[in-house]
Design a protein around this motif. Structure first.
Motif, short mmCIF file in Angstrom:
data_model
loop_
_atom_site.label_atom_id
_atom_site.label_comp_id
_atom_site.label_asym_id
_atom_site.label_seq_id
_atom_site.Cartn_x
_atom_site.Cartn_y
_atom_site.Cartn_z
N ARG A 1 36.69 -15.99 43.79
CA ARG A 1 35.68 -15.31 42.98
C ARG A 1 36.31 -14.05 42.41
NH1 ARG A 1 33.87 -19.59 43.61
NH2 ARG A 1 31.86 -20.24 44.46
N ILE A 2 36.28 -13.92 41.08
CA ILE A 2 36.82 -12.72 40.44
C ILE A 2 35.71 -12.06 39.63
CG2 ILE A 2 38.51 -11.85 38.76
CD1 ILE A 2 40.39 -14.13 39.65
N VAL A 3 35.58 -10.76 39.81
CA VAL A 3 34.54 -9.99 39.10
C VAL A 3 35.23 -8.84 38.37
CG1 VAL A 3 32.40 -8.68 39.32
CG2 VAL A 3 32.89 -10.53 40.96
N LEU B 1 39.70 -11.48 28.67
CA LEU B 1 40.49 -12.01 29.81
C LEU B 1 39.59 -12.78 30.77
CD1 LEU B 1 42.74 -8.94 30.78
CD2 LEU B 1 43.47 -11.06 29.66
N THR B 2 38.38 -12.28 30.95
CA THR B 2 37.42 -12.92 31.86
C THR B 2 37.11 -14.33 31.40
OG1 THR B 2 36.45 -10.76 32.35
CG2 THR B 2 35.09 -12.70 32.85
N ARG B 3 36.83 -14.47 30.11
CA ARG B 3 36.49 -15.80 29.57
C ARG B 3 37.70 -16.73 29.63
NH1 ARG B 3 33.53 -12.45 25.87
NH2 ARG B 3 35.30 -12.40 24.44
N THR B 4 38.88 -16.17 29.34
CA THR B 4 40.08 -17.01 29.32
C THR B 4 40.42 -17.50 30.73
OG1 THR B 4 40.86 -15.63 27.51
CG2 THR B 4 42.46 -17.12 28.49
N ILE C 1 38.02 -21.52 40.96
CA ILE C 1 37.87 -20.06 40.82
C ILE C 1 36.86 -19.77 39.70
CG2 ILE C 1 39.08 -17.91 40.27
CD1 ILE C 1 41.70 -19.35 41.17
N VAL C 2 35.87 -18.97 40.01
CA VAL C 2 34.95 -18.55 38.95
C VAL C 2 35.21 -17.07 38.64
CG1 VAL C 2 33.20 -20.26 39.59
CG2 VAL C 2 32.96 -17.93 40.39
N VAL C 3 35.12 -16.76 37.35
CA VAL C 3 35.48 -15.42 36.87
C VAL C 3 34.36 -14.89 36.00
CG1 VAL C 3 37.32 -14.07 35.77
CG2 VAL C 3 37.87 -16.30 36.76
N ASN C 4 33.77 -13.79 36.39
CA ASN C 4 32.67 -13.21 35.61
C ASN C 4 32.88 -11.71 35.46
OD1 ASN C 4 30.67 -15.47 35.15
ND2 ASN C 4 30.97 -15.66 37.37
N THR D 1 30.37 -19.20 35.07
CA THR D 1 31.71 -18.60 34.92
C THR D 1 31.92 -18.15 33.48
OG1 THR D 1 34.02 -18.83 35.61
CG2 THR D 1 33.09 -20.71 34.41
N GLY D 2 32.71 -17.08 33.34
CA GLY D 2 33.05 -16.56 32.01
C GLY D 2 31.98 -15.67 31.40
N HIS D 3 30.96 -15.35 32.20
CA HIS D 3 29.83 -14.59 31.65
C HIS D 3 29.88 -13.10 31.99
CE1 HIS D 3 27.76 -18.02 30.06
NE2 HIS D 3 27.97 -18.67 31.19
#
Ligand SMILES: NC(=O)c1ccc[n+]([C@@H]2O[C@H](COP(=O)([O-])OP(=O)(O)OC[C@H]3O[C@@H](n4cnc5c(N)ncnc54)[C@H](O)[C@@H]3O)[C@@H](O)[C@H]2O)c1
Length: 273
Positions: free
Chosen positions: A159-161, A188-191, A201-204, A259-261
């Motif tokens: 999980r990346i925030v 970068l978050t969306r990419t 991995i989800v990135v928001n 993710t990506g939001h």
């Protein structure tokens, strides 16, 4: 993981959780929070620790680092303090290396730290201003994501925030270099969300509005008056009790299809943006 999933009834591709409550916990998760010596970073670190997470406090100011570590340890929670200047790539590698050395894993990364510069508009902003915002915000976020990626990909869970700002989204005047760095972080978050989804991995990103160290003086400003006027809840957020729960959700198993939001944690102030 590279294959494409197909969904047929009764053959759902991802194992379904058996315990709804367990999805909403951060207990046992190892989460790095950069810039957690004060402000929103401190609030999220303490909140996650109260939920049983093992928090890594990454901060460049020794006194602030020590105070958050002491606060978390006083809760009886496990925690590791790592002096980290997010502008130095070598420090970021040490931050992740020491996390792995101590806990053997990293589940969450919260890229909250940002080094600030005085307000400057487009006509006067200097190269130094741009460099500081980019090194601490954009590059700090990117190198930290790169450093945790192999560990998260190997365990197929991460999980990346990242931290954005409503100023970047709305183009707030006077925040030229800051706005540019915050919007680059959203890109970068969306990419990363797209590239790493199949690694589990989800990135928001969070675009917060929270009362931090700026103090009572800041509450006399025109910017503050306008914010309160536009905020349906008529208040700034609390670092621990308004930002913390969102970070908790974004670092938990419950956040598995988002993710990506960018999540606007602002009491509704920028719902039009
Ligand atoms: N407070 C808000 O309303 C608001 C609004 C929009 C965006 N943000 C974003 O939220 C994040 C946190 O903001 P805040 O208001 O809590 O800030 P803050 O200034 O209160 O706290 C920032 C923390 O990061 C640390 N830090 C700064 N530079 C660092 C570096 N190079 N290496 C390591 N640590 C460093 C500071 O020492 C401090 O502990 C930032 O990314 C900020 O841009 C905040």
């Amino acid at each position: 993981m590279s294959e494409t999933w197909t969904y047929t009834d009764g053959d759902y591709p991802l194992p379904r959780p058996t315990d709804a409550a367990a999805m909403h916990t951060v207990a046992g998760k190892v989460v790095i929070v950069t810039g957690s010596g004060r402000g929103i970073g401190r609030g999220m670190a303490v909140h996650l620790a109260k939920g049983g997470a093992r928090v890594v406090v990454a901060e460049w100011k020794d006194d602030l680092l020590a105070s958050t570590v002491a606060e978390i340890e006083a809760l009886g929670a496990e925690c590791l303090g790592v002096p980290t200047n997010i502008m130095e790539r070598a420090d970021i590698d040490v931050m992740v290396g020491r996390t792995i050395e101590r806990f053997g894993r990293v589940d969450g990364l919260i890229n909250n730290a940002q080094t600030f510069r005085p307000l400057a508009d487009i006509a006067t902003v200097t190269e130094h201003d741009v460099d500081v915002f980019y090194r601490s915000g954009v590059k700090g976020t990117l190198w930290a994501m790169q450093a945790v990626h192999p560990h998260m990909a190997e365990q197929q869970w991460g999980r990346i925030v990242n931290f954005a700002s409503s100023m970047g989204i709305t183009g707030g005047a006077g925040f030229a270099a800051y706005n540019a760095s915050k919007e680059a972080i959203r890109a970068l978050t969306r990419t990363a969300a797209r590239e790493w989804a199949m690694d589990g991995i989800v990135v928001n990103a969070i675009a917060p509005a929270a009362a931090t160290h700026k103090g009572a003086g800041a509450q006399q400003s025109e910017g503050y008056r306008q914010f309160i006027e536009n905020c349906p809840m008529r208040r700034q957020g609390d670092p621990e009790w308004d930002m913390g729960p969102l970070a908790w959700f974004l670092c938990s198993d419950a956040c598995r299809y988002l993710t990506g939001h960018t999540f606007m944690a602002d009491g509704g102030a920028f719902m039009w943006a």
